[in-house]
Design a protein around this motif. Sequence first.
Motif, PDB file in Angstrom:
ATOM      1  N   ARG A  52     -30.437 -70.815 -28.652  1.00 30.51           N
ATOM      2  CA  ARG A  52     -30.408 -70.250 -30.000  1.00 30.51           C
ATOM      3  C   ARG A  52     -29.241 -69.254 -30.126  1.00 30.51           C
ATOM      4  O   ARG A  52     -28.489 -69.282 -31.093  1.00 30.51           O
ATOM      5  CB  ARG A  52     -31.738 -69.564 -30.306  1.00 30.51           C
ATOM      6  CG  ARG A  52     -31.931 -69.192 -31.745  1.00 30.51           C
ATOM      7  CD  ARG A  52     -33.312 -68.587 -31.988  1.00 30.51           C
ATOM      8  NE  ARG A  52     -34.338 -69.614 -31.988  1.00 30.51           N
ATOM      9  CZ  ARG A  52     -35.347 -69.658 -31.109  1.00 30.51           C
ATOM     10  NH1 ARG A  52     -35.483 -68.751 -30.170  1.00 30.51           N
ATOM     11  NH2 ARG A  52     -36.238 -70.633 -31.174  1.00 30.51           N
ATOM     12  N   LYS A  53     -29.080 -68.391 -29.141  1.00 27.71           N
ATOM     13  CA  LYS A  53     -27.989 -67.406 -29.168  1.00 27.71           C
ATOM     14  C   LYS A  53     -26.629 -68.093 -29.095  1.00 27.71           C
ATOM     15  O   LYS A  53     -25.701 -67.726 -29.817  1.00 27.71           O
ATOM     16  CB  LYS A  53     -28.135 -66.417 -28.019  1.00 27.71           C
ATOM     17  CG  LYS A  53     -27.076 -65.344 -28.038  1.00 27.71           C
ATOM     18  CD  LYS A  53     -27.290 -64.313 -26.954  1.00 27.71           C
ATOM     19  CE  LYS A  53     -26.204 -63.252 -27.010  1.00 27.71           C
ATOM     20  NZ  LYS A  53     -26.413 -62.221 -25.995  1.00 27.71           N
ATOM     21  N   ALA A  54     -26.490 -69.091 -28.235  1.00 19.77           N
ATOM     22  CA  ALA A  54     -25.222 -69.824 -28.127  1.00 19.77           C
ATOM     23  C   ALA A  54     -24.860 -70.482 -29.453  1.00 19.77           C
ATOM     24  O   ALA A  54     -23.695 -70.462 -29.870  1.00 19.77           O
ATOM     25  CB  ALA A  54     -25.306 -70.870 -27.018  1.00 19.77           C
ATOM     26  N   ARG A  55     -25.842 -71.045 -30.131  1.00 20.53           N
ATOM     27  CA  ARG A  55     -25.596 -71.667 -31.435  1.00 20.53           C
ATOM     28  C   ARG A  55     -25.168 -70.635 -32.467  1.00 20.53           C
ATOM     29  O   ARG A  55     -24.262 -70.878 -33.267  1.00 20.53           O
ATOM     30  CB  ARG A  55     -26.853 -72.401 -31.919  1.00 20.53           C
ATOM     31  CG  ARG A  55     -27.169 -73.664 -31.147  1.00 20.53           C
ATOM     32  CD  ARG A  55     -28.512 -74.213 -31.573  1.00 20.53           C
ATOM     33  NE  ARG A  55     -28.813 -75.505 -30.968  1.00 20.53           N
ATOM     34  CZ  ARG A  55     -29.978 -76.122 -31.094  1.00 20.53           C
ATOM     35  NH1 ARG A  55     -30.961 -75.578 -31.787  1.00 20.53           N
ATOM     36  NH2 ARG A  55     -30.179 -77.295 -30.520  1.00 20.53           N
ATOM     37  N   MET A  56     -25.816 -69.468 -32.465  1.00 17.37           N
ATOM     38  CA  MET A  56     -25.465 -68.418 -33.427  1.00 17.37           C
ATOM     39  C   MET A  56     -24.060 -67.889 -33.184  1.00 17.37           C
ATOM     40  O   MET A  56     -23.275 -67.701 -34.121  1.00 17.37           O
ATOM     41  CB  MET A  56     -26.475 -67.271 -33.367  1.00 17.37           C
ATOM     42  CG  MET A  56     -27.811 -67.624 -33.985  1.00 17.37           C
ATOM     43  SD  MET A  56     -28.925 -66.223 -34.183  1.00 17.37           S
ATOM     44  CE  MET A  56     -29.232 -65.746 -32.500  1.00 17.37           C
ATOM     45  N   LEU A  57     -23.708 -67.634 -31.923  1.00 16.41           N
ATOM     46  CA  LEU A  57     -22.382 -67.120 -31.598  1.00 16.41           C
ATOM     47  C   LEU A  57     -21.288 -68.124 -31.952  1.00 16.41           C
ATOM     48  O   LEU A  57     -20.228 -67.755 -32.469  1.00 16.41           O
ATOM     49  CB  LEU A  57     -22.305 -66.739 -30.122  1.00 16.41           C
ATOM     50  CG  LEU A  57     -23.164 -65.535 -29.717  1.00 16.41           C
ATOM     51  CD1 LEU A  57     -23.143 -65.366 -28.202  1.00 16.41           C
ATOM     52  CD2 LEU A  57     -22.706 -64.274 -30.425  1.00 16.41           C
ATOM     53  N   ALA A  58     -21.533 -69.397 -31.688  1.00 15.41           N
ATOM     54  CA  ALA A  58     -20.547 -70.422 -31.997  1.00 15.41           C
ATOM     55  C   ALA A  58     -20.373 -70.565 -33.506  1.00 15.41           C
ATOM     56  O   ALA A  58     -19.255 -70.714 -34.007  1.00 15.41           O
ATOM     57  CB  ALA A  58     -20.957 -71.750 -31.383  1.00 15.41           C
ATOM     58  N   ARG A  59     -21.484 -70.496 -34.248  1.00 14.10           N
ATOM     59  CA  ARG A  59     -21.405 -70.592 -35.702  1.00 14.10           C
ATOM     60  C   ARG A  59     -20.616 -69.408 -36.269  1.00 14.10           C
ATOM     61  O   ARG A  59     -19.793 -69.572 -37.150  1.00 14.10           O
ATOM     62  CB  ARG A  59     -22.812 -70.653 -36.296  1.00 14.10           C
ATOM     63  CG  ARG A  59     -22.809 -70.820 -37.802  1.00 14.10           C
ATOM     64  CD  ARG A  59     -24.165 -71.091 -38.354  1.00 14.10           C
ATOM     65  NE  ARG A  59     -25.050 -69.965 -38.154  1.00 14.10           N
ATOM     66  CZ  ARG A  59     -26.289 -69.887 -38.662  1.00 14.10           C
ATOM     67  NH1 ARG A  59     -26.764 -70.891 -39.359  1.00 14.10           N
ATOM     68  NH2 ARG A  59     -27.038 -68.839 -38.438  1.00 14.10           N
ATOM     69  N   ARG A  60     -20.857 -68.221 -35.726  1.00 18.33           N
ATOM     70  CA  ARG A  60     -20.122 -67.025 -36.163  1.00 18.33           C
ATOM     71  C   ARG A  60     -18.638 -67.162 -35.851  1.00 18.33           C
ATOM     72  O   ARG A  60     -17.785 -66.820 -36.673  1.00 18.33           O
ATOM     73  CB  ARG A  60     -20.697 -65.787 -35.488  1.00 18.33           C
ATOM     74  CG  ARG A  60     -20.039 -64.503 -35.964  1.00 18.33           C
ATOM     75  CD  ARG A  60     -20.652 -63.303 -35.322  1.00 18.33           C
ATOM     76  NE  ARG A  60     -22.056 -63.187 -35.667  1.00 18.33           N
ATOM     77  CZ  ARG A  60     -22.942 -62.523 -34.951  1.00 18.33           C
ATOM     78  NH1 ARG A  60     -22.584 -61.904 -33.846  1.00 18.33           N
ATOM     79  NH2 ARG A  60     -24.212 -62.462 -35.336  1.00 18.33           N
ATOM     80  N   ALA A  61     -18.305 -67.686 -34.682  1.00 16.84           N
ATOM     81  CA  ALA A  61     -16.901 -67.861 -34.307  1.00 16.84           C
ATOM     82  C   ALA A  61     -16.208 -68.859 -35.229  1.00 16.84           C
ATOM     83  O   ALA A  61     -15.053 -68.656 -35.614  1.00 16.84           O
ATOM     84  CB  ALA A  61     -16.805 -68.328 -32.858  1.00 16.84           C
ATOM     85  N   ARG A  62     -16.903 -69.942 -35.591  1.00 12.80           N
ATOM     86  CA  ARG A  62     -16.308 -70.924 -36.517  1.00 12.80           C
ATOM     87  C   ARG A  62     -16.089 -70.327 -37.888  1.00 12.80           C
ATOM     88  O   ARG A  62     -15.106 -70.642 -38.554  1.00 12.80           O
ATOM     89  CB  ARG A  62     -17.206 -72.164 -36.621  1.00 12.80           C
ATOM     90  CG  ARG A  62     -17.173 -73.068 -35.416  1.00 12.80           C
ATOM     91  CD  ARG A  62     -17.854 -74.406 -35.692  1.00 12.80           C
ATOM     92  NE  ARG A  62     -19.240 -74.280 -36.088  1.00 12.80           N
ATOM     93  CZ  ARG A  62     -20.298 -74.288 -35.272  1.00 12.80           C
ATOM     94  NH1 ARG A  62     -20.091 -74.412 -33.973  1.00 12.80           N
ATOM     95  NH2 ARG A  62     -21.518 -74.186 -35.731  1.00 12.80           N
ATOM     96  N   ALA A  63     -16.995 -69.460 -38.320  1.00  6.56           N
ATOM     97  CA  ALA A  63     -16.895 -68.861 -39.661  1.00  6.56           C
ATOM     98  C   ALA A  63     -15.754 -67.852 -39.759  1.00  6.56           C
ATOM     99  O   ALA A  63     -15.169 -67.693 -40.826  1.00  6.56           O
ATOM    100  CB  ALA A  63     -18.211 -68.197 -40.037  1.00  6.56           C
ATOM    101  N   THR A  64     -15.445 -67.199 -38.658  1.00 10.95           N
ATOM    102  CA  THR A  64     -14.387 -66.182 -38.698  1.00 10.95           C
ATOM    103  C   THR A  64     -13.027 -66.729 -38.275  1.00 10.95           C
ATOM    104  O   THR A  64     -12.039 -66.009 -38.339  1.00 10.95           O
ATOM    105  CB  THR A  64     -14.744 -64.988 -37.783  1.00 10.95           C
ATOM    106  OG1 THR A  64     -14.922 -65.455 -36.449  1.00 10.95           O
ATOM    107  CG2 THR A  64     -15.996 -64.294 -38.269  1.00 10.95           C
ATOM    108  N   ALA A  65     -12.978 -67.972 -37.857  1.00  9.30           N
ATOM    109  CA  ALA A  65     -11.707 -68.560 -37.405  1.00  9.30           C
ATOM    110  C   ALA A  65     -10.848 -68.996 -38.573  1.00  9.30           C
ATOM    111  O   ALA A  65     -11.204 -69.198 -39.649  1.00  9.30           O
ATOM    112  CB  ALA A  65     -11.969 -69.761 -36.505  1.00  9.30           C
TER     113      ALA A  65
END
Length: 65
Positions: A52-65
Amino acid sequence: MTFSGRSAPAVEDDGNPPNGCLLRGLEEYDHGQRYKTGTGYHYWIDPGDALRKARMLARRARATA
């Protein structure tokens, strides 16, 4: 981690929603009983805190890229 003798996916972003099923990726409210080749019929399975945490961090990284 295993589920009924099957191995769970590695703890890394798989593009699914943070709270999506461990095996299928669908949210609990929309999952019901589903079939997936290789895993068969199953109900929603908690993805666990690490995935769950890995998915959240990856989603956040995609949104800020």
